[in-house]
Motif scaffolding. Sequence first.
Motif, PDB file in Angstrom:
ATOM      1  N   ILE A   9      -8.348 -20.672  -2.326  1.00 33.68           N
ATOM      2  CA  ILE A   9      -7.687 -19.864  -3.354  1.00 33.68           C
ATOM      3  C   ILE A   9      -8.496 -18.582  -3.523  1.00 33.68           C
ATOM      4  CG2 ILE A   9      -7.253 -19.728  -5.838  1.00 33.68           C
ATOM      5  CD1 ILE A   9      -6.485 -22.683  -5.736  1.00 33.68           C
ATOM      6  N   ARG A  10      -7.810 -17.469  -3.692  1.00 29.43           N
ATOM      7  CA  ARG A  10      -8.474 -16.180  -3.885  1.00 29.43           C
ATOM      8  C   ARG A  10      -8.321 -15.757  -5.337  1.00 29.43           C
ATOM      9  NH1 ARG A  10      -9.349 -13.207   0.800  1.00 29.43           N
ATOM     10  NH2 ARG A  10     -10.604 -12.016  -0.656  1.00 29.43           N
ATOM     11  N   HIS A  11      -9.345 -15.183  -5.922  1.00 24.40           N
ATOM     12  CA  HIS A  11      -9.367 -14.760  -7.322  1.00 24.40           C
ATOM     13  C   HIS A  11      -9.580 -13.250  -7.383  1.00 24.40           C
ATOM     14  CE1 HIS A  11     -11.683 -14.963 -11.420  1.00 24.40           C
ATOM     15  NE2 HIS A  11     -10.498 -14.402 -11.538  1.00 24.40           N
ATOM     16  N   VAL A  12      -8.658 -12.546  -8.032  1.00 26.57           N
ATOM     17  CA  VAL A  12      -8.788 -11.104  -8.236  1.00 26.57           C
ATOM     18  C   VAL A  12      -8.853 -10.880  -9.735  1.00 26.57           C
ATOM     19  CG1 VAL A  12      -7.744  -8.842  -7.896  1.00 26.57           C
ATOM     20  CG2 VAL A  12      -7.483 -10.604  -6.133  1.00 26.57           C
ATOM     21  N   ARG A  13      -9.965 -10.404 -10.213  1.00 24.47           N
ATOM     22  CA  ARG A  13     -10.137 -10.144 -11.647  1.00 24.47           C
ATOM     23  C   ARG A  13      -9.331  -8.912 -12.065  1.00 24.47           C
ATOM     24  NH1 ARG A  13     -13.934 -13.422 -13.557  1.00 24.47           N
ATOM     25  NH2 ARG A  13     -15.460 -14.272 -12.110  1.00 24.47           N
ATOM     26  N   GLY A  26       4.192   9.999 -12.667  1.00 23.85           N
ATOM     27  CA  GLY A  26       4.548   9.530 -13.994  1.00 23.85           C
ATOM     28  C   GLY A  26       4.154   8.095 -14.288  1.00 23.85           C
ATOM     29  N   MET A  27       3.524   7.420 -13.331  1.00 24.74           N
ATOM     30  CA  MET A  27       3.097   6.039 -13.544  1.00 24.74           C
ATOM     31  C   MET A  27       1.842   5.782 -12.728  1.00 24.74           C
ATOM     32  SD  MET A  27       5.989   4.148 -11.125  1.00 24.74           S
ATOM     33  CE  MET A  27       6.203   2.872 -12.249  1.00 24.74           C
ATOM     34  N   THR A  28       1.162   4.694 -13.059  1.00 28.73           N
ATOM     35  CA  THR A  28      -0.010   4.285 -12.290  1.00 28.73           C
ATOM     36  C   THR A  28       0.191   2.857 -11.820  1.00 28.73           C
ATOM     37  OG1 THR A  28      -1.441   5.700 -13.629  1.00 28.73           O
ATOM     38  CG2 THR A  28      -2.515   3.959 -12.351  1.00 28.73           C
ATOM     39  N   ARG A  29       0.154   2.644 -10.499  1.00 30.54           N
ATOM     40  CA  ARG A  29       0.248   1.300  -9.935  1.00 30.54           C
ATOM     41  C   ARG A  29      -1.148   0.819  -9.573  1.00 30.54           C
ATOM     42  NH1 ARG A  29       4.439   3.561  -7.030  1.00 30.54           N
ATOM     43  NH2 ARG A  29       6.470   2.925  -7.824  1.00 30.54           N
ATOM     44  N   LEU A  30      -1.435  -0.423  -9.923  1.00 30.02           N
ATOM     45  CA  LEU A  30      -2.701  -1.055  -9.577  1.00 30.02           C
ATOM     46  C   LEU A  30      -2.410  -2.289  -8.736  1.00 30.02           C
ATOM     47  CD1 LEU A  30      -4.409  -0.789 -13.071  1.00 30.02           C
ATOM     48  CD2 LEU A  30      -4.769   0.682 -11.087  1.00 30.02           C
ATOM     49  N   GLU A  31      -3.029  -2.365  -7.574  1.00 34.23           N
ATOM     50  CA  GLU A  31      -2.798  -3.448  -6.623  1.00 34.23           C
ATOM     51  C   GLU A  31      -3.715  -4.624  -6.922  1.00 34.23           C
ATOM     52  OE1 GLU A  31      -2.096  -3.137  -1.985  1.00 34.23           O
ATOM     53  OE2 GLU A  31      -4.144  -2.601  -2.536  1.00 34.23           O
ATOM     54  N   ALA A  32      -3.151  -5.823  -6.946  1.00 33.91           N
ATOM     55  CA  ALA A  32      -3.930  -7.041  -7.161  1.00 33.91           C
ATOM     56  C   ALA A  32      -3.874  -7.929  -5.921  1.00 33.91           C
ATOM     57  CB  ALA A  32      -3.420  -7.798  -8.383  1.00 33.91           C
ATOM     58  N   LYS A  36      -4.276  -6.401   2.038  1.00 33.95           N
ATOM     59  CA  LYS A  36      -5.566  -5.723   1.982  1.00 33.95           C
ATOM     60  C   LYS A  36      -6.560  -6.431   1.063  1.00 33.95           C
ATOM     61  CE  LYS A  36      -5.105  -1.718   0.245  1.00 33.95           C
ATOM     62  NZ  LYS A  36      -4.867  -0.323  -0.096  1.00 33.95           N
ATOM     63  N   THR A  37      -6.098  -6.957  -0.074  1.00 25.90           N
ATOM     64  CA  THR A  37      -7.027  -7.532  -1.056  1.00 25.90           C
ATOM     65  C   THR A  37      -7.321  -9.011  -0.838  1.00 25.90           C
ATOM     66  OG1 THR A  37      -5.262  -8.023  -2.648  1.00 25.90           O
ATOM     67  CG2 THR A  37      -6.369  -5.862  -2.842  1.00 25.90           C
ATOM     68  N   VAL A  38      -6.309  -9.792  -0.432  1.00 25.61           N
ATOM     69  CA  VAL A  38      -6.515 -11.242  -0.286  1.00 25.61           C
ATOM     70  C   VAL A  38      -6.002 -11.809   1.033  1.00 25.61           C
ATOM     71  CG1 VAL A  38      -6.493 -11.615  -2.786  1.00 25.61           C
ATOM     72  CG2 VAL A  38      -4.373 -11.892  -1.475  1.00 25.61           C
ATOM     73  N   GLY A  39      -5.424 -10.950   1.874  1.00 27.21           N
ATOM     74  CA  GLY A  39      -4.902 -11.429   3.148  1.00 27.21           C
ATOM     75  C   GLY A  39      -3.501 -11.999   3.083  1.00 27.21           C
ATOM     76  N   SER A  40      -2.749 -11.714   2.013  1.00 27.36           N
ATOM     77  CA  SER A  40      -1.378 -12.235   1.921  1.00 27.36           C
ATOM     78  C   SER A  40      -0.531 -11.629   3.039  1.00 27.36           C
ATOM     79  CB  SER A  40      -0.768 -11.927   0.552  1.00 27.36           C
ATOM     80  OG  SER A  40      -0.656 -10.533   0.356  1.00 27.36           O
ATOM     81  N   SER A  41       0.483 -12.356   3.466  1.00 20.97           N
ATOM     82  CA  SER A  41       1.346 -11.857   4.539  1.00 20.97           C
ATOM     83  C   SER A  41       2.779 -11.612   4.095  1.00 20.97           C
ATOM     84  CB  SER A  41       1.338 -12.833   5.720  1.00 20.97           C
ATOM     85  OG  SER A  41       1.847 -14.086   5.324  1.00 20.97           O
ATOM     86  N   ARG A  42       3.192 -12.160   2.951  1.00 21.88           N
ATOM     87  CA  ARG A  42       4.584 -12.009   2.509  1.00 21.88           C
ATOM     88  C   ARG A  42       4.730 -11.627   1.048  1.00 21.88           C
ATOM     89  NH1 ARG A  42       4.977 -16.937   5.764  1.00 21.88           N
ATOM     90  NH2 ARG A  42       4.644 -18.057   3.840  1.00 21.88           N
ATOM     91  N   LEU A  43       3.644 -11.239   0.394  1.00 25.98           N
ATOM     92  CA  LEU A  43       3.706 -10.991  -1.050  1.00 25.98           C
ATOM     93  C   LEU A  43       2.794  -9.838  -1.441  1.00 25.98           C
ATOM     94  CD1 LEU A  43       4.735 -12.175  -3.821  1.00 25.98           C
ATOM     95  CD2 LEU A  43       2.604 -13.452  -3.878  1.00 25.98           C
ATOM     96  N   SER A 121       8.421  -8.872  -2.299  1.00 25.17           N
ATOM     97  CA  SER A 121       8.566  -9.820  -1.193  1.00 25.17           C
ATOM     98  C   SER A 121       7.926  -9.342   0.106  1.00 25.17           C
ATOM     99  CB  SER A 121      10.058 -10.113  -0.961  1.00 25.17           C
ATOM    100  OG  SER A 121      10.728  -8.917  -0.587  1.00 25.17           O
ATOM    101  N   SER A 122       7.012  -8.424   0.013  1.00 27.89           N
ATOM    102  CA  SER A 122       6.275  -7.925   1.174  1.00 27.89           C
ATOM    103  C   SER A 122       4.847  -7.675   0.733  1.00 27.89           C
ATOM    104  CB  SER A 122       6.890  -6.612   1.659  1.00 27.89           C
ATOM    105  OG  SER A 122       6.016  -5.943   2.543  1.00 27.89           O
ATOM    106  N   GLN A 123       3.887  -7.895   1.580  1.00 24.42           N
ATOM    107  CA  GLN A 123       2.508  -7.619   1.194  1.00 24.42           C
ATOM    108  C   GLN A 123       2.204  -6.130   1.264  1.00 24.42           C
ATOM    109  OE1 GLN A 123      -0.337  -6.664   3.302  1.00 24.42           O
ATOM    110  NE2 GLN A 123       1.178  -6.183   4.846  1.00 24.42           N
ATOM    111  N   ALA A 124       3.099  -5.354   1.833  1.00 23.38           N
ATOM    112  CA  ALA A 124       2.917  -3.907   1.892  1.00 23.38           C
ATOM    113  C   ALA A 124       3.403  -3.268   0.596  1.00 23.38           C
ATOM    114  CB  ALA A 124       3.685  -3.332   3.073  1.00 23.38           C
ATOM    115  N   ALA A 125       2.694  -2.271   0.134  1.00 25.20           N
ATOM    116  CA  ALA A 125       3.077  -1.559  -1.093  1.00 25.20           C
ATOM    117  C   ALA A 125       4.104  -0.489  -0.745  1.00 25.20           C
ATOM    118  CB  ALA A 125       1.852  -0.944  -1.745  1.00 25.20           C
ATOM    119  N   VAL A 126       5.329  -0.916  -0.495  1.00 26.32           N
ATOM    120  CA  VAL A 126       6.381   0.005  -0.068  1.00 26.32           C
ATOM    121  C   VAL A 126       6.845   0.832  -1.255  1.00 26.32           C
ATOM    122  CG1 VAL A 126       8.686   0.200   0.926  1.00 26.32           C
ATOM    123  CG2 VAL A 126       7.135  -1.608   1.700  1.00 26.32           C
TER     124      VAL A 126
END
Length: 135
Positions: A9-13, A26-32, A36-43, A121-126
């Motif tokens: 299990i991976r933990h991102v604070r 006009g907005m700020t997106r923060l990736e969790a 790139k961060t946990v190795g997810s392939s579909r999320l 539904s994609s690990q890429a930040a499209v």
Amino acid sequence: MADQWHQPIRHVRGADLSGDTGQTAGMTRLEAISGKTVGSSRLWMGRTHVAAGTSSGDHHHGDTETAIYVVSGRPVFVFAEGGAEVRVETGPGDYIFVPPFTPHREENPGAEEAVVVIARSSQAAVVVNLPSLWA
């Protein structure tokens, strides 16, 4: 020994979220959660902030489905349908589903910052920024 049934299990604070992801004015997106961060392939999962009295630019997320949970504030989600602008007003505890390729924007007409959690539904930040909802 790790195998497909025994992955760690991976933990991102919350304090460690990264702004190094696709952005819209006009907005700020923060990736969790991402490849790139946990190795997810579909999320992909993260948090978005829209300041009081502002709105994001018009955009879509390509072929990914997007689920949104409203944490705080009263964001309004705007999209085009049948040649008209449709406004969906939300509040804390509400959920929004954005289908693939649907142009939309987030507005925050309120006096407090709007914060939402996003899952895709994609690990890429499209993020495809658009000149308008009808682009």
